[in-house]
Design a protein around this motif. Structure first.
Motif, short mmCIF file in Angstrom:
data_model
loop_
_atom_site.label_atom_id
_atom_site.label_comp_id
_atom_site.label_asym_id
_atom_site.label_seq_id
_atom_site.Cartn_x
_atom_site.Cartn_y
_atom_site.Cartn_z
N HIS A 1 0.77 -1.75 -0.06
CA HIS A 1 -0.35 -0.22 0.29
C HIS A 1 1.10 1.77 -0.11
O HIS A 1 0.62 2.40 -0.88
CB HIS A 1 -0.94 -0.38 0.95
CG HIS A 1 -1.92 -1.05 0.86
ND1 HIS A 1 -2.60 -2.90 1.04
CD2 HIS A 1 -3.39 -0.32 0.35
CE1 HIS A 1 -2.84 -2.85 0.68
NE2 HIS A 1 -3.91 -1.80 0.68
N LYS A 2 1.82 1.33 0.81
CA LYS A 2 3.10 2.34 0.33
C LYS A 2 3.97 2.54 -0.92
O LYS A 2 3.02 3.41 -1.34
CB LYS A 2 4.09 2.15 1.75
CG LYS A 2 3.22 1.95 3.33
CD LYS A 2 5.22 2.27 3.84
CE LYS A 2 6.53 3.74 3.55
NZ LYS A 2 7.72 3.61 4.57
N LEU A 3 3.79 1.65 -1.56
CA LEU A 3 4.47 1.32 -3.20
C LEU A 3 3.21 2.02 -4.07
O LEU A 3 3.29 3.46 -5.02
CB LEU A 3 4.74 0.58 -3.27
CG LEU A 3 6.07 0.14 -3.26
CD1 LEU A 3 6.21 -1.59 -3.17
CD2 LEU A 3 7.34 -0.04 -3.01
N LEU A 4 2.00 1.68 -3.35
CA LEU A 4 0.73 2.46 -4.20
C LEU A 4 0.43 3.53 -3.90
O LEU A 4 0.20 4.56 -5.13
CB LEU A 4 -0.57 1.69 -3.94
CG LEU A 4 -1.48 1.48 -4.76
CD1 LEU A 4 -1.69 1.47 -6.36
CD2 LEU A 4 -3.16 0.49 -4.34
N ALA B 1 12.66 8.03 -2.73
CA ALA B 1 13.12 6.70 -3.41
C ALA B 1 13.67 6.18 -2.34
O ALA B 1 13.95 4.25 -2.62
CB ALA B 1 14.62 7.72 -4.30
N ALA B 2 14.16 6.49 -1.03
CA ALA B 2 14.60 5.67 0.24
C ALA B 2 13.97 4.33 0.37
O ALA B 2 13.43 3.03 0.68
CB ALA B 2 15.75 5.62 1.07
N ALA B 3 12.09 5.07 0.58
CA ALA B 3 11.20 4.26 0.69
C ALA B 3 10.63 3.28 -0.13
O ALA B 3 10.57 2.80 0.17
CB ALA B 3 10.21 5.93 1.09
N LEU C 1 11.88 -3.90 -1.84
CA LEU C 1 13.38 -4.93 -1.45
C LEU C 1 12.88 -5.72 -0.43
O LEU C 1 13.13 -6.65 -0.24
CB LEU C 1 14.48 -3.76 -1.01
CG LEU C 1 15.09 -3.49 -2.15
CD1 LEU C 1 16.61 -2.98 -1.63
CD2 LEU C 1 15.69 -4.55 -2.80
N TYR C 2 11.86 -4.88 0.58
CA TYR C 2 11.10 -5.47 0.90
C TYR C 2 10.40 -6.91 1.19
O TYR C 2 9.94 -8.24 0.87
CB TYR C 2 10.56 -5.21 2.37
CG TYR C 2 10.05 -5.75 3.14
CD1 TYR C 2 11.12 -6.02 5.13
CD2 TYR C 2 8.59 -6.34 3.77
CE1 TYR C 2 10.35 -7.26 5.94
CE2 TYR C 2 8.29 -6.95 4.82
CZ TYR C 2 9.13 -7.96 5.77
OH TYR C 2 8.26 -8.10 6.93
N LEU C 3 9.37 -6.31 -0.50
CA LEU C 3 8.36 -7.45 -1.07
C LEU C 3 9.91 -8.69 -1.29
O LEU C 3 9.16 -9.80 -1.65
CB LEU C 3 7.68 -6.63 -1.74
CG LEU C 3 6.56 -5.51 -1.05
CD1 LEU C 3 5.82 -5.19 -2.50
CD2 LEU C 3 6.00 -6.61 0.16
N THR C 4 10.23 -8.26 -1.71
CA THR C 4 11.32 -9.25 -3.10
C THR C 4 11.64 -10.50 -2.11
O THR C 4 11.86 -11.96 -2.55
CB THR C 4 12.44 -8.27 -4.07
OG1 THR C 4 13.49 -7.84 -2.82
CG2 THR C 4 11.77 -7.90 -4.59
N ALA D 1 17.40 1.48 2.52
CA ALA D 1 16.46 0.02 1.12
C ALA D 1 16.99 -1.45 1.99
O ALA D 1 16.52 -1.85 2.39
CB ALA D 1 16.70 0.53 0.37
N LEU D 2 18.28 -1.07 2.55
CA LEU D 2 18.90 -2.70 2.64
C LEU D 2 18.59 -2.68 4.15
O LEU D 2 17.83 -4.02 4.28
CB LEU D 2 20.55 -2.69 2.51
CG LEU D 2 20.97 -3.98 3.24
CD1 LEU D 2 20.32 -5.01 2.29
CD2 LEU D 2 22.28 -3.68 2.87
N ALA D 3 18.47 -2.07 4.48
CA ALA D 3 18.02 -1.52 6.04
C ALA D 3 16.93 -2.18 6.18
O ALA D 3 16.23 -3.21 7.32
CB ALA D 3 18.27 -0.43 6.97
N ALA D 4 16.10 -1.54 5.81
CA ALA D 4 14.20 -1.56 5.43
C ALA D 4 14.10 -3.72 5.19
O ALA D 4 13.22 -3.96 5.21
CB ALA D 4 13.89 -1.38 4.49
N ALA D 5 14.78 -3.95 4.14
CA ALA D 5 15.31 -5.33 3.36
C ALA D 5 15.25 -6.42 4.57
O ALA D 5 14.72 -6.89 4.14
CB ALA D 5 15.51 -5.28 1.95
N THR D 6 16.27 -6.09 5.34
CA THR D 6 16.60 -6.97 5.70
C THR D 6 16.33 -7.25 7.58
O THR D 6 16.63 -7.64 7.92
CB THR D 6 18.25 -6.82 6.12
OG1 THR D 6 18.64 -5.01 6.62
CG2 THR D 6 18.66 -6.94 5.44
#
Length: 286
Positions: free
Chosen positions: A169-172, A186-188, A194-197, A249-254
């Motif tokens: 929903h954030k991406l939308l 851009a970072a968000a 990346l989190y979804l992937t 972005a990496l911190a969010a994904a991990t």
């Protein structure tokens, strides 16, 4: 209309009388925000509670209306990303050799309607921004639950699935973000994708199996829509800013649920801890 579908009817409404359409959606979003109870899901439940379901619906409705408004305004200006809405391709010359759109509903001839659309778009943006802050709060709460119970695999799995829906929903909402003007988005955007992937399992048929609320093809579409703008923005940044964006972005994904303060990385947390330790040692010495 642009298309002989309901999409064309919405464009016609935005062209002729945008105030009623946009104002009612803004009211709906604000009403949904008022339903927030502070809880993401009920105890021992596997999905969002009723209030969050309504909030997510309002977010999807507002974001999709924003897509139409953004497309319409760019098409009227002549800088729409969609090739089929290119101003030069869909224009003709008038008596003064000035290019004018040939398709209906792609021009704003009424100054009052144009002003109403701009004002409504600003109010809608403000409401969607409130939703983004609320979603970040949801992710933080899910992360706190997961961190407090790392051995509860069922809880970790549930919160990860719910976090995927929140990130979608954030991406939308961020689909039409101006990355050049607001570089933190851009970072968000990258962090959520990346989190979804890394956490979402695609192509699930049932909600119980992990299917997200937002159709997956819509996520692919918004990635393609934002990709060029995102890449252009990152290329124009100095390397230090690019490193900061990618670190966030990496911190969010991990992380457990992708709950990371934009612009702040784990290294920043370590630096804060080191500074606090230094200050404590100084106080002890005194």
């Amino acid at each position: 209309s642009l298309l002989a579908t309901a999409n064309g009817h919405l464009l016609a409404e935005l062209r002729e009388a945008p105030r009623n359409v946009v104002a009612n959606v803004v009211r709906l979003v604000k009403g949904a925000l008022a339903l927030d109870t502070g809880a993401v899901c009920d105890a021992d439940a596997d999905d969002f509670n009723g209030s969050v379901v309504i909030i997510l619906y309002a977010a999807r409705l507002g974001a999709r209306l924003k897509n139409f408004i953004d497309f319409f305004r760019r098409a009227a200006r002549g800088d729409a990303d969609c090739a089929n809405a290119n101003f030069q391709a869909l224009s003709s010359k008038d008596n003064n050799n000035k290019a004018t759109p040939t398709l209906r509903d792609l021009d704003l001839r009424d100054p009052e309607a144009a002003k109403a659309l701009d004002d409504g778009a600003d109010r809608l943006d403000a409401s969607l921004d409130q939703l983004l802050h609320l979603f970040d709060d949801y992710l933080a709460k899910l992360d706190q639950q997961t961190t407090a119970n790392p051995g509860d695999e069922a809880l970790v799995d549930r919160n990860s699935r719910l976090a995927c829906d929140v990130h979608a929903h954030k991406l939308l909402i961020l689909r039409n973000a101006d990355f050049e003007k607001h570089k933190d988005t851009a970072a968000a955007f990258l962090g959520s994708f990346l989190y979804l992937t890394t956490r979402h399992t695609f192509n699930k048929a049932k909600r119980d199996d992990g299917r997200m609320i937002i159709p997956e093809f819509e996520l692919y579409e918004l990635l393609q829509h934002a990709r060029r703008s995102l890449v252009t923005t990152l290329r124009g940044m100095p390397q230090s800013q690019v490193d900061a964006v990618m670190a966030s972005a990496l911190a969010a994904a991990t992380s457990c649920t992708g709950s990371v303060v934009v612009g702040k990385t784990h290294q920043d947390d370590d630096d804060d801890d080191d500074e606090k330790t230094t200050q404590d040692d100084g106080k002890s010495g005194d």
